[in-house]
Design an enzyme around this catalytic site. Structure first.
Site, PDB file in Angstrom:
ATOM      1  N   GLY A  67      -0.236 -13.217 -14.737  1.00 41.64           N
ATOM      2  CA  GLY A  67       0.137 -14.433 -14.024  1.00 41.64           C
ATOM      3  C   GLY A  67       1.306 -14.193 -13.096  1.00 41.64           C
ATOM      4  O   GLY A  67       1.504 -13.090 -12.587  1.00 41.64           O
ATOM      5  N   GLU A 101       1.209  -8.348 -16.101  1.00 46.83           N
ATOM      6  CA  GLU A 101       0.608  -8.074 -14.790  1.00 46.83           C
ATOM      7  C   GLU A 101       0.937  -9.273 -13.927  1.00 46.83           C
ATOM      8  O   GLU A 101       0.388 -10.359 -14.117  1.00 46.83           O
ATOM      9  CB  GLU A 101      -0.903  -7.855 -14.924  1.00 46.83           C
ATOM     10  CG  GLU A 101      -1.526  -7.181 -13.701  1.00 46.83           C
ATOM     11  CD  GLU A 101      -1.715  -8.120 -12.521  1.00 46.83           C
ATOM     12  OE1 GLU A 101      -0.823  -8.169 -11.636  1.00 46.83           O
ATOM     13  OE2 GLU A 101      -2.750  -8.805 -12.485  1.00 46.83           O
ATOM     14  N   LEU A 102       1.846  -9.073 -12.964  1.00 41.85           N
ATOM     15  CA  LEU A 102       2.479 -10.205 -12.285  1.00 41.85           C
ATOM     16  C   LEU A 102       2.223 -10.253 -10.782  1.00 41.85           C
ATOM     17  O   LEU A 102       2.942 -10.930 -10.054  1.00 41.85           O
ATOM     18  CB  LEU A 102       3.992 -10.169 -12.549  1.00 41.85           C
ATOM     19  CG  LEU A 102       4.393 -10.091 -14.030  1.00 41.85           C
ATOM     20  CD1 LEU A 102       5.907 -10.078 -14.166  1.00 41.85           C
ATOM     21  CD2 LEU A 102       3.777 -11.229 -14.824  1.00 41.85           C
ATOM     22  N   CYS A 124      -4.499 -10.865  -7.014  1.00 39.62           N
ATOM     23  CA  CYS A 124      -3.215 -10.172  -7.177  1.00 39.62           C
ATOM     24  C   CYS A 124      -3.083  -8.962  -6.263  1.00 39.62           C
ATOM     25  O   CYS A 124      -1.983  -8.620  -5.834  1.00 39.62           O
ATOM     26  CB  CYS A 124      -3.045  -9.729  -8.629  1.00 39.62           C
ATOM     27  SG  CYS A 124      -2.893 -11.101  -9.786  1.00 39.62           S
ATOM     28  N   GLU A 171       4.934 -13.117  -2.846  1.00 41.07           N
ATOM     29  CA  GLU A 171       3.480 -13.124  -2.947  1.00 41.07           C
ATOM     30  C   GLU A 171       2.955 -14.459  -2.412  1.00 41.07           C
ATOM     31  O   GLU A 171       3.220 -15.517  -2.985  1.00 41.07           O
ATOM     32  CB  GLU A 171       3.038 -12.941  -4.399  1.00 41.07           C
ATOM     33  CG  GLU A 171       1.530 -12.911  -4.567  1.00 41.07           C
ATOM     34  CD  GLU A 171       1.099 -12.682  -6.007  1.00 41.07           C
ATOM     35  OE1 GLU A 171       0.109 -11.964  -6.216  1.00 41.07           O
ATOM     36  OE2 GLU A 171       1.757 -13.220  -6.923  1.00 41.07           O
TER      37      GLU A 171
END
Length: 474
Positions: free
Chosen positions: A227, A246-247, A280, A374
């Site tokens: 996330g 996992e960002l 992502c 992001e």
């Protein structure tokens, strides 16, 4: 429309409230799901804790067959599940079908890994003190897992939580994203068809604030989170747990003069915008050598304008909506903010409800949010580079480091990219968005810690335990 039950220790259950799931594109209700009470959440944790030694002791063939069953059933129900993914996330149906296919493979690989995992023998008589001794090194589960998955891949990222846990013999409680819980509940239904013991898997949809007790509960010693940057806060709240994160990131694609510019433009255009840019490792920064900048950017803009947008239920649609209007408003604001700071908007950037027209920005200040953060939307930022040194420096000038793509035919440059780029994965000849689900996947810096990918995740969920045998003559 009936309420979907959740899965508590392998059994269907209803709780004390409901979540209403909305189709992002139509605004209509896609379904409702039951939400567990505080008491039911405690029951799920207690069941996982009690089941831990039972699940860890399961023969490999039992774990493998359960995983293979899920793989087969997902394949059989592809159209149904793909339609559900589209309804709850707005993902174009073509991409949704691809997601189901990927999850089919994830569970198949996990079944294979469950059978393959035999440990390693190590002779110890390499020194005099070890004469007559041999070691068996095996990996064993760290304990029950809390898996937290995001909205953008409501099946495949759930698969990447559950499949490795089942493969190593670790119970798992899966908390899907509140916006997209229905697909995970179908997976829970399929898992309930297997011979896994009670407590092996629970799928509990709930608002994020209700999960606070799960984060700190010592009976869940492992957390696997995919996330946003909240992951670091999660790690701070549970400092004594094994946490994998996992960002995401602001992935870069480098285009060098020897690249096939048409191929690069088509791939960058598509994978900077597919699924509304909510990937992502979707392309965000496009770093182009000055020698081919004008030619490439012109082709890129043309390819972006050709992308088909619209109803995600239409197989022709390539770019879908964002998950909700709040996200779309934010993306539109970031584009406008960049333009106000001096950027040139080459195409797109306008919003219509939950959809944002794919945007290409040039001449963007280095400190703009569309460069530094992001975007998680259909926005491409093109930047000039004066040679390989400058291009690679620009890739590394980021707080993130998930994956990068380099369009080149030069083998020496390819190995240099692998050596110098500060990312978890480098893709040569294609966009950073390429991911094979069996390969190690994860990043550095603010992109997280730990790895996904079936075998890599299995290592993250376990620790090495050594058995030394004495009096063995080799």
């Amino acid at each position: 429309m009936s309420t979907r039950p959740f899965w508590l220790a392998g059994n269907a259950a209803t709780g004390d409230s409901e979540l209403v799931v909305t189709n992002p594109y139509t605004g209509e209700t896609a379904g409702t799901v039951a939400v567990p009470s505080v008491e039911q959440i405690e029951e799920a944790v207690a069941a996982a804790d009690a089941a831990a030694p039972i699940v860890a002791a399961l023969p490999a063939h039992v774990r493998a067959e359960a995983l293979a069953h899920v793989s087969r059933r997902l394949a059989e129900r592809t159209d149904e599940i793909a339609g559900l993914i589209t309804a709850e996330s707005g993902k174009p149906i073509t991409w949704a079908r691809g997601e189901v296919g990927r999850a089919v493979s994830v569970f198949r690989w996990a079944a294979e890994e469950a059978r393959r995992d035999s440990g390693d023998l190590q002779r110890l008589d390499t020194d005099p003190a070890g004469t007559g001794r041999i070691a068996l090194v095996r990996r064993v589960p760290q304990g029950p897992v809390l898996g937290i998955s995001p909205f953008n891949f409501p099946l495949n990222l759930v698969a990447h939580k559950i499949a490795p846990a089942v493969a190593v013999g670790a119970p798992i409680i899966l908390k899907p994203a509140p916006a997209t819980p229905m697909t995970a509940l179908v997976l829970g239904e399929i898992l309930a068809e297997t011979d896994l013991p009670a407590g092996a898997v629970s799928v509990l949809p709930m608002p994020n604030d209700r999960a606070a007790s799960l984060i700190t509960d010592p009976r869940l010693p492992v957390i696997s989170f995919t996330g946003g940057q909240f992951g670091w806060e999660l790690q701070r709240r549970a400092p004594h747990k094994h946490v994998t994160l996992e960002l995401g990131g602001n992935a870069a694609a480098v285009v060098l003069p020897d690249a096939d510019l048409d191929w690069a433009a088509r791939r960058v255009a598509l994978f900077g915008n597919n699924q509304g840019g909510q990937v992502c490792i979707g392309v965000q920064r496009v770093i182009v050598d000055d020698l081919v900048y004008d030619e490439f950017v012109g082709e890129l803009v043309r390819r972006v304008r050709e992308l088909r947008t619209g109803d995600p239920a239409d197989p022709a649609t390539e770019v879908g909506p964002l998950i909700d209007e709040t996200a779309a408003v934010r993306v539109e604001a970031w584009v406008r903010e960049a333009v106000d700071a001096g950027a040139t908007l080459l195409t797109g950037g306008t919003r219509d409800g939950v959809s944002v027209e794919p945007a290409v920005l040039a001449d963007v200040p280095d400190d703009a949010r569309v460069v530094r953060e992001e975007v998680f939307g259909p926005v491409l930022v093109v930047q000039r580079a004066k040679g390989v040194d400058d291009a690679f420096a620009k890739v590394n000038d980021s707080d993130f480091g998930l994956q990068a793509g380099v369009f080149t035919r030069d083998l020496e440059v390819a190995f240099r990219a692998h050596r110098e780029l500060q990312v978890g994965g480098v893709v040569i000849g294609d966009v950073p968005s390429f991911r094979a689900d069996q390969m190690p996947y994860g990043g550095v810096k603010k992109s997280g810690t730990g790895k996904e990918g079936v075998a890599a995740a299995m290592r993250d969920l376990t620790y090495e335990r050594v058995l030394v045998l004495t009096g063995v003559q080799l």
